[in-house]
Design a protein around this motif. Structure first.
Motif, PDB file in Angstrom:
ATOM      1  N   ARG A   4       0.852  -1.182   0.000  1.00 15.89           N
ATOM      2  CA  ARG A   4       0.000   0.000   0.000  1.00 15.89           C
ATOM      3  C   ARG A   4       0.891   1.236   0.000  1.00 15.89           C
ATOM      4  O   ARG A   4       1.949   1.237   0.614  1.00 15.89           O
ATOM      5  CB  ARG A   4      -0.900   0.037   1.224  1.00 15.89           C
ATOM      6  CG  ARG A   4      -1.940  -1.034   1.233  1.00 15.89           C
ATOM      7  CD  ARG A   4      -2.769  -0.956   2.510  1.00 15.89           C
ATOM      8  NE  ARG A   4      -3.608  -2.117   2.606  1.00 15.89           N
ATOM      9  CZ  ARG A   4      -4.904  -2.123   2.321  1.00 15.89           C
ATOM     10  NH1 ARG A   4      -5.491  -1.019   1.954  1.00 15.89           N
ATOM     11  NH2 ARG A   4      -5.600  -3.233   2.417  1.00 15.89           N
ATOM     12  N   TYR A   6       0.984   5.317   0.882  1.00 17.11           N
ATOM     13  CA  TYR A   6       0.357   6.409   1.625  1.00 17.11           C
ATOM     14  C   TYR A   6       1.094   7.689   1.278  1.00 17.11           C
ATOM     15  O   TYR A   6       2.328   7.744   1.376  1.00 17.11           O
ATOM     16  CB  TYR A   6       0.435   6.156   3.129  1.00 17.11           C
ATOM     17  CG  TYR A   6      -0.392   4.983   3.575  1.00 17.11           C
ATOM     18  CD1 TYR A   6      -1.708   5.162   4.004  1.00 17.11           C
ATOM     19  CD2 TYR A   6       0.124   3.694   3.557  1.00 17.11           C
ATOM     20  CE1 TYR A   6      -2.472   4.081   4.404  1.00 17.11           C
ATOM     21  CE2 TYR A   6      -0.632   2.608   3.963  1.00 17.11           C
ATOM     22  CZ  TYR A   6      -1.931   2.810   4.385  1.00 17.11           C
ATOM     23  OH  TYR A   6      -2.690   1.724   4.787  1.00 17.11           O
ATOM     24  N   ARG A  26      -3.626   4.462  -8.649  1.00 11.71           N
ATOM     25  CA  ARG A  26      -4.651   3.402  -8.690  1.00 11.71           C
ATOM     26  C   ARG A  26      -4.852   2.896 -10.114  1.00 11.71           C
ATOM     27  O   ARG A  26      -5.033   1.696 -10.327  1.00 11.71           O
ATOM     28  CB  ARG A  26      -5.960   3.927  -8.108  1.00 11.71           C
ATOM     29  CG  ARG A  26      -5.884   4.152  -6.606  1.00 11.71           C
ATOM     30  CD  ARG A  26      -7.172   4.749  -6.057  1.00 11.71           C
ATOM     31  NE  ARG A  26      -7.000   5.119  -4.676  1.00 11.71           N
ATOM     32  CZ  ARG A  26      -7.440   6.256  -4.145  1.00 11.71           C
ATOM     33  NH1 ARG A  26      -8.111   7.131  -4.891  1.00 11.71           N
ATOM     34  NH2 ARG A  26      -7.238   6.512  -2.871  1.00 11.71           N
ATOM     35  N   VAL A  31      -2.445   0.335  -4.798  1.00 12.53           N
ATOM     36  CA  VAL A  31      -3.356   0.771  -3.742  1.00 12.53           C
ATOM     37  C   VAL A  31      -2.734   2.008  -3.115  1.00 12.53           C
ATOM     38  O   VAL A  31      -1.634   1.946  -2.547  1.00 12.53           O
ATOM     39  CB  VAL A  31      -3.557  -0.330  -2.680  1.00 12.53           C
ATOM     40  CG1 VAL A  31      -4.444   0.163  -1.556  1.00 12.53           C
ATOM     41  CG2 VAL A  31      -4.136  -1.585  -3.323  1.00 12.53           C
ATOM     42  N   ALA A  32      -3.422   3.139  -3.233  1.00 12.65           N
ATOM     43  CA  ALA A  32      -2.868   4.403  -2.743  1.00 12.65           C
ATOM     44  C   ALA A  32      -3.915   5.146  -1.925  1.00 12.65           C
ATOM     45  O   ALA A  32      -5.078   5.224  -2.325  1.00 12.65           O
ATOM     46  CB  ALA A  32      -2.411   5.258  -3.918  1.00 12.65           C
ATOM     47  N   ARG A  33      -3.468   5.681  -0.800  1.00 14.98           N
ATOM     48  CA  ARG A  33      -4.345   6.431   0.101  1.00 14.98           C
ATOM     49  C   ARG A  33      -3.660   7.717   0.527  1.00 14.98           C
ATOM     50  O   ARG A  33      -2.431   7.804   0.549  1.00 14.98           O
ATOM     51  CB  ARG A  33      -4.654   5.599   1.335  1.00 14.98           C
ATOM     52  CG  ARG A  33      -5.423   4.351   1.014  1.00 14.98           C
ATOM     53  CD  ARG A  33      -6.075   3.777   2.248  1.00 14.98           C
ATOM     54  NE  ARG A  33      -6.975   2.721   1.849  1.00 14.98           N
ATOM     55  CZ  ARG A  33      -6.878   1.477   2.267  1.00 14.98           C
ATOM     56  NH1 ARG A  33      -5.933   1.133   3.098  1.00 14.98           N
ATOM     57  NH2 ARG A  33      -7.743   0.573   1.865  1.00 14.98           N
ATOM     58  N   SER A  59       4.232  -1.026   4.122  1.00 15.85           N
ATOM     59  CA  SER A  59       3.721   0.138   3.389  1.00 15.85           C
ATOM     60  C   SER A  59       4.841   0.993   2.820  1.00 15.85           C
ATOM     61  O   SER A  59       5.923   1.090   3.383  1.00 15.85           O
ATOM     62  CB  SER A  59       2.883   1.006   4.330  1.00 15.85           C
ATOM     63  OG  SER A  59       1.825   0.268   4.893  1.00 15.85           O
TER      64      SER A  59
END
Length: 173
Positions: A4, A6, A26, A31-33, A59
């Motif tokens: 992931r 961040y 994405r 998966v990026a937040r 991460s």
């Protein structure tokens, strides 16, 4: 599955300002937040970043400017899968002497690091940035001519570079 990612915004930015980067990552199967950080000293924001991520070792953390600085301070304290520094604020405009202080923690960062920076960034004199990167044990610096403080003008190229770097450098979660 890739780790992931961040990303945190710069000091004057917001999570909403990271939408193009997050959507682009994405679209590349990642998966990026976004991580919202408190304003103020970067050191004060480190615990908030750590709480937002949770599983740090699995991460890739980073961000634009201030967000990247906070992530770098966290990566110097805790193991992470990778570190993305987008337009790292090496010094304030017109204050290049601060570069040493702002990178003193870099030798303690043990993960792979990708730095993307404009060659005309007033927050990172390019020759000083090239010198500073030597403090990182495992780093790749990518610079963009005629780009200032932000990767917006070269977003697609930068996101392709990030995706390739994740595939090559950051272990799968």
């Amino acid at each position: 599955m890739p780790p992931r990612i961040y990303l945190a915004p710069g000091a004057s930015g917001s999570v909403a300002g990271l939408r193009p980067q997050l959507a682009g990552l994405r679209a590349r199967g990642l998966v990026a937040r976004a991580v919202a950080l408190p304003r103020g000293a970067a050191e004060r924001a480190v615990p908030a970043y750590a709480r937002a991520v949770g599983e740090l070792a699995a991460s890739v953390i980073g961000g634009h400017s201030f967000g990247g600085r906070v992530a770098s301070l966290l990566a110097a304290e805790e193991p992470v899968a990778g570190l993305l520094l987008l337009s790292y604020p090496l010094h304030a405009p017109g204050r290049p002497e601060r570069w040493d202080e702002r990178t003193a923690h870099w030798p303690r960062i043990g993960c792979p690091v990708l730095l993307l920076s404009g060659e005309s960034d007033p927050f990172a004199h390019i020759d000083l940035l090239r010198t500073a990167v030597e403090r990182l044990p495992d780093a790749e610096l990518v610079t963009y001519p005629r780009v200032r403080h932000g990767i917006g003008p070269v977003l697609d190229e930068a996101l392709d570079r990030i995706a390739a770097w994740i595939e090559k450098s950051a272990p799968a979660a």
